[in-house]
Design an enzyme around this catalytic site. Structure first.
Site, PDB file in Angstrom:
ATOM      1  N   GLU A 278      -6.502  -7.730  -1.809  1.00  0.00           N
ATOM      2  CA  GLU A 278      -6.983  -7.586  -0.437  1.00  0.00           C
ATOM      3  C   GLU A 278      -8.393  -7.069  -0.562  1.00  0.00           C
ATOM      4  OE1 GLU A 278      -5.132  -5.203   2.563  1.00  0.00           O
ATOM      5  OE2 GLU A 278      -3.094  -5.807   2.051  1.00  0.00           O
TER       6      GLU A 278
ATOM      7  N   GLU B 255       0.781  -1.241   0.000  1.00  0.00           N
ATOM      8  CA  GLU B 255       0.000   0.000   0.000  1.00  0.00           C
ATOM      9  C   GLU B 255       0.816   1.297   0.000  1.00  0.00           C
ATOM     10  OE1 GLU B 255      -2.903  -0.488   3.204  1.00  0.00           O
ATOM     11  OE2 GLU B 255      -4.040  -1.900   1.974  1.00  0.00           O
TER      12      GLU B 255
END
Ligand SMILES: *[C@@H]1O[C@H](CO)[C@@H](O)[C@H](O)[C@H]1NC(C)=O
Ligand SMILES: *[C@@H]1O[C@H](CO)[C@@H](O)[C@H](O)[C@H]1NC(C)=O
Ligand SMILES: *[C@@H]1O[C@H](CO)[C@@H](O)[C@H](O)[C@H]1NC(C)=O
Ligand SMILES: *[C@@H]1O[C@H](CO)[C@@H](O)[C@H](O)[C@H]1NC(C)=O
Length: 394
Positions: free
Chosen positions: A324, A204
């Site tokens: 995810e 991320e």
């Protein structure tokens, strides 16, 4: 996923209808591990292995190498993931510490990093890879973290610049060199290892990290330039494995005020530009409508997000996976919408956040998203993994 103290305090997800013992036995029987040999490649929008389509489907287990698990427990954790028909697991290939503790891969002392090659370091990761392969699974491995969990970028920044400008991670020459040094040791160790599916530059990445502090100079171009340099660097030392970003899949559409689409302050991700980079093999997206403030109709917002990423995949003719995704409430209804959206949109693959197991040392971490083998969602994973494989075989 950003792990927070709050998430850790969420109560265990309670789901009414657990898979029956009979269901679980048949799931376990269904999973006879196939030998892990050869390297996964891409062809157009597909992954491929030994000339056939390879379906990337499975779960996240950030904790499998970072919780002091025995090899027997690692094996059980991977067996629980494999039993639903998974092929792939995403995990953390980093833990930067300033005091040795538990399993860690890099120790920092007064600006000097030391890679831990021993039994609590890379030898421990060798065990993770071996346990995954025992269960027929391949690993997608993130090499640092945007967030402060397990050290991540902020440790490099504070150790090497003495500031807390998170985005210096992408531009400071000493940090670039230190990250390359780490990547060279970690990636270099596994160049010939078929148990690795792909490397990811970071979990991320964004301009801003856990504290939100930046230099004020970071834009999407800053991060795209870093991605181009680092993905090319990994390719220069490892020609066998795929490389991806590990980002949340945010767009940078001018004038869009919805930040997952419009970007803005602290984000710095242009999914479209990053997927264009020749040394990026596939695109990644995450999906957390509630933590992103998309609360009006989170299920439908997620369906749209999946469809938009499938459109990007087609436009650029590279695989894209939602690697995810999660909701902590209404999980069954949510995944009954999102899994079919993945399959019907043509999105290449998916990895749920996150796997859970009941091990001899106790339950694995539960952040509210965790799917243990006696949850209803676990049975759904099996159903939709089979459908995704069938779609790809058609
Ligand atoms: C931001 O960029 C400007 C122009 O390059 C530079 O002068 C300034 O020092 C940078 N700010 C920080 C905090 O690095
Ligand atoms: C994002 O990338 C695309 C494709 O390279 C480009 O057309 C667009 O201008 C970029 N957006 C921003 C805000 O930089
Ligand atoms: C759960 O999802 C269903 C289907 O979209 C919706 O009707 C219901 O309101 C949701 N419940 C909660 C508590 O969000
Ligand atoms: C699942 O199993 C665990 C451990 O045996 C137990 O504590 C939990 O209550 C079970 N949950 C359900 C939904 O059956």
């Amino acid at each position: 996923m950003r792990l927070t103290g709050l998430a850790a305090l969420l109560p265990a997800v309670s789901i009414a209808a657990a898979a029956s013992v009979g269901d679980r036995r048949s799931l376990a029987r269904a999973a006879s591990p196939t030998a892990v040999t050869g390297f996964v490649t891409t062809s157009g929008q597909n992954f491929q292995l030994n000339g056939e389509v390879f379906t990337v489907v499975g779960a996240n287990s950030y904790w499998v190498g970072l919780s002091g698990l025995s090899t027997t427990e690692m094996n059980q954790a991977f067996a629980d993931i494999a039993a639903v028909g998974a092929t792939s697991v995403r995990t953390w290939g980093f833990n930067d510490v300033t005091t040795p503790s538990g399993d860690y891969y890099q120790l920092w002392t007064n600006g000097t990093p030391t890679i831990n090659y021993g039994s609590t370091g890379l030898e421990n990761f060798d065990n993770v890879v071996a346990a995954a392969k025992e269960n027929g699974l391949r690993l997608i491995v993130a090499l640092t973290n945007n967030w402060a969990d397990y050290g991540g970028m902020d440790v490099y920044v504070s150790q090497l610049t003495g500031t807390d400008y998170h985005d210096y991670f992408y531009t400071d020459p000493a940090i670039i060199a230190a990250y390359k040094n780490y990547v060279s040791a970690f990636v270099g160790r596994y160049v010939d290892e078929p148990g690795i599916l792909a490397w990811e530059l970071s979990n991320e990445p964004r301009c801003a990290g856990t504290t939100g502090t930046t230099s004020g100079n970071c834009t999407a171009v800053t991060v795209t330039n870093w991605i181009a340099e680092m993905s090319a660097y990994i390719k220069s030392i490892d020609a066998n494995h795929l490389v991806a970003v590990g980002d949340e899949g945010f767009y940078a559409i001018a004038g869009n005020s919805d930040y997952p689409y419009g970007g803005g302050e602290g984000i710095g991700i242009n999914f479209t530009a990053n997927l264009e980079i020749p040394t990026i093999d596939f695109g990644t997206a995450h999906l957390y409508p509630i933590s992103w403030g998309e609360t009006t109709d989170p299920i439908e917002w997620g369906v749209q997000w999946i469809e938009n990423h499938a459109a990007s995949q087609k436009a650029q003719n590279k695989p894209v996976i939602v690697e995810e995704f999660g909701m902590t409430t209404n999980m069954t209804a949510t995944y009954e919408a999102w899994y079919p959206a993945i399959i019907n949109s043509g999105l290449t693959g998916d990895l749920i956040w996150q796997a859970g197991s009941y091990l001899s040392s106790g339950p694995t971490p539960n952040d509210g998203y965790t799917v243990y083998p006696n949850n209803t969602v676990y049975g759904m994973e099996a159903t939709y993994a089979a459908q995704l494989k069938a779609r790809n075989a058609a």
